[in-house]
Design an enzyme around this catalytic site. Sequence first.
Site, PDB file in Angstrom:
ATOM      1  N   LEU A 172      28.579  42.809  46.000  1.00  0.00           N
ATOM      2  CA  LEU A 172      28.034  44.121  45.654  1.00  0.00           C
ATOM      3  C   LEU A 172      28.036  44.397  44.147  1.00  0.00           C
ATOM      4  O   LEU A 172      27.828  45.537  43.729  1.00  0.00           O
ATOM      5  CB  LEU A 172      28.795  45.213  46.414  1.00  0.00           C
ATOM      6  CG  LEU A 172      28.728  45.061  47.943  1.00  0.00           C
ATOM      7  CD1 LEU A 172      29.582  46.110  48.624  1.00  0.00           C
ATOM      8  CD2 LEU A 172      27.304  45.095  48.445  1.00  0.00           C
ATOM      9  N   CYS A 173      28.249  43.370  43.341  1.00  0.00           N
ATOM     10  CA  CYS A 173      28.225  43.546  41.887  1.00  0.00           C
ATOM     11  C   CYS A 173      26.790  43.462  41.367  1.00  0.00           C
ATOM     12  O   CYS A 173      25.980  42.685  41.868  1.00  0.00           O
ATOM     13  CB  CYS A 173      29.078  42.477  41.205  1.00  0.00           C
ATOM     14  SG  CYS A 173      30.842  42.746  41.372  1.00  0.00           S
ATOM     15  N   HIS A 174      26.522  44.251  40.341  1.00  0.00           N
ATOM     16  CA  HIS A 174      25.210  44.245  39.703  1.00  0.00           C
ATOM     17  C   HIS A 174      25.128  43.102  38.696  1.00  0.00           C
ATOM     18  O   HIS A 174      26.122  42.769  38.056  1.00  0.00           O
ATOM     19  CB  HIS A 174      24.986  45.566  38.946  1.00  0.00           C
ATOM     20  CG  HIS A 174      24.868  46.746  39.846  1.00  0.00           C
ATOM     21  ND1 HIS A 174      25.966  47.434  40.309  1.00  0.00           N
ATOM     22  CD2 HIS A 174      23.782  47.364  40.371  1.00  0.00           C
ATOM     23  CE1 HIS A 174      25.552  48.427  41.084  1.00  0.00           C
ATOM     24  NE2 HIS A 174      24.235  48.411  41.141  1.00  0.00           N
TER      25      HIS A 174
ATOM     26  N   ASP B 197      42.085  22.284  37.728  1.00  0.00           N
ATOM     27  CA  ASP B 197      41.252  21.111  38.004  1.00  0.00           C
ATOM     28  C   ASP B 197      41.507  19.997  37.002  1.00  0.00           C
ATOM     29  O   ASP B 197      41.596  18.827  37.381  1.00  0.00           O
ATOM     30  CB  ASP B 197      39.776  21.506  37.999  1.00  0.00           C
ATOM     31  CG  ASP B 197      38.876  20.310  38.274  1.00  0.00           C
ATOM     32  OD1 ASP B 197      39.069  19.660  39.322  1.00  0.00           O
ATOM     33  OD2 ASP B 197      38.005  20.025  37.438  1.00  0.00           O
TER      34      ASP B 197
ATOM     35  N   MET C   3      35.153  43.401  36.838  1.00  0.00           N
ATOM     36  CA  MET C   3      35.020  42.204  37.667  1.00  0.00           C
ATOM     37  C   MET C   3      34.690  40.979  36.822  1.00  0.00           C
ATOM     38  O   MET C   3      35.145  39.867  37.112  1.00  0.00           O
ATOM     39  CB  MET C   3      33.967  42.412  38.760  1.00  0.00           C
ATOM     40  CG  MET C   3      34.345  43.465  39.774  1.00  0.00           C
ATOM     41  SD  MET C   3      35.984  43.217  40.528  1.00  0.00           S
ATOM     42  CE  MET C   3      35.766  41.630  41.304  1.00  0.00           C
ATOM     43  N   GLU C   4      33.941  41.177  35.760  1.00  0.00           N
ATOM     44  CA  GLU C   4      33.598  40.064  34.876  1.00  0.00           C
ATOM     45  C   GLU C   4      34.846  39.543  34.160  1.00  0.00           C
ATOM     46  O   GLU C   4      35.041  38.321  34.043  1.00  0.00           O
ATOM     47  CB  GLU C   4      32.517  40.495  33.886  1.00  0.00           C
ATOM     48  CG  GLU C   4      31.142  40.632  34.501  1.00  0.00           C
ATOM     49  CD  GLU C   4      30.956  41.826  35.456  1.00  0.00           C
ATOM     50  OE1 GLU C   4      29.962  41.833  36.209  1.00  0.00           O
ATOM     51  OE2 GLU C   4      31.807  42.751  35.459  1.00  0.00           O
TER      52      GLU C   4
END
Length: 176
Positions: free
Chosen positions: A76-78, A129, A114-115
Amino acid sequence: MPEQFTHFDAGGNARMVDIGAKGDTLRQAIAAGTISMSRQAYDMVRQGTVKKGDVLGSARIAGFMAAKKVDQLIPLCHPLAITGANIDFSFDDVRCAIEIKAAVSITGRTGVEMEALTAVSVAALTIYDMCKAVDKTMVISDIRLLRKSGGKSGLFVRPSATCYIETEQENHLVGE
């Protein structure tokens, strides 16, 4: 009235928030997280002797790339045109841990929390990794929002966090 979840309609269905009527404002966020590892792996990262190459340089680029693709990862992120990003690493020799901090900024209609959180997460996963051949017991932890500013809700600073973003030329981070 208590704050409501914005990604649900009155019937409890998921929705993408309509930001069309919002004005552009400067919005910034800083997030942090930690990756702990064995002494051997930690020393190899510090000394730059990991066989896969420049661990922190690769993690920094991966974090930037992830921050730009959050809308493809979180439903739901733009999609956002990020205007600035910075990722810094600090070493904790006692705990054999690397602290990751990401600062993201935008002039736009929605925030970049969120970013910043995604940048930290993917940077930590990249470190994992690149070091897993030496240490599979690494632990990624404490991913959290430290600060966000801009928009209707204004300033949030995590209690005990003393960090800031300078926006004149480049984002800079100061310890928590």
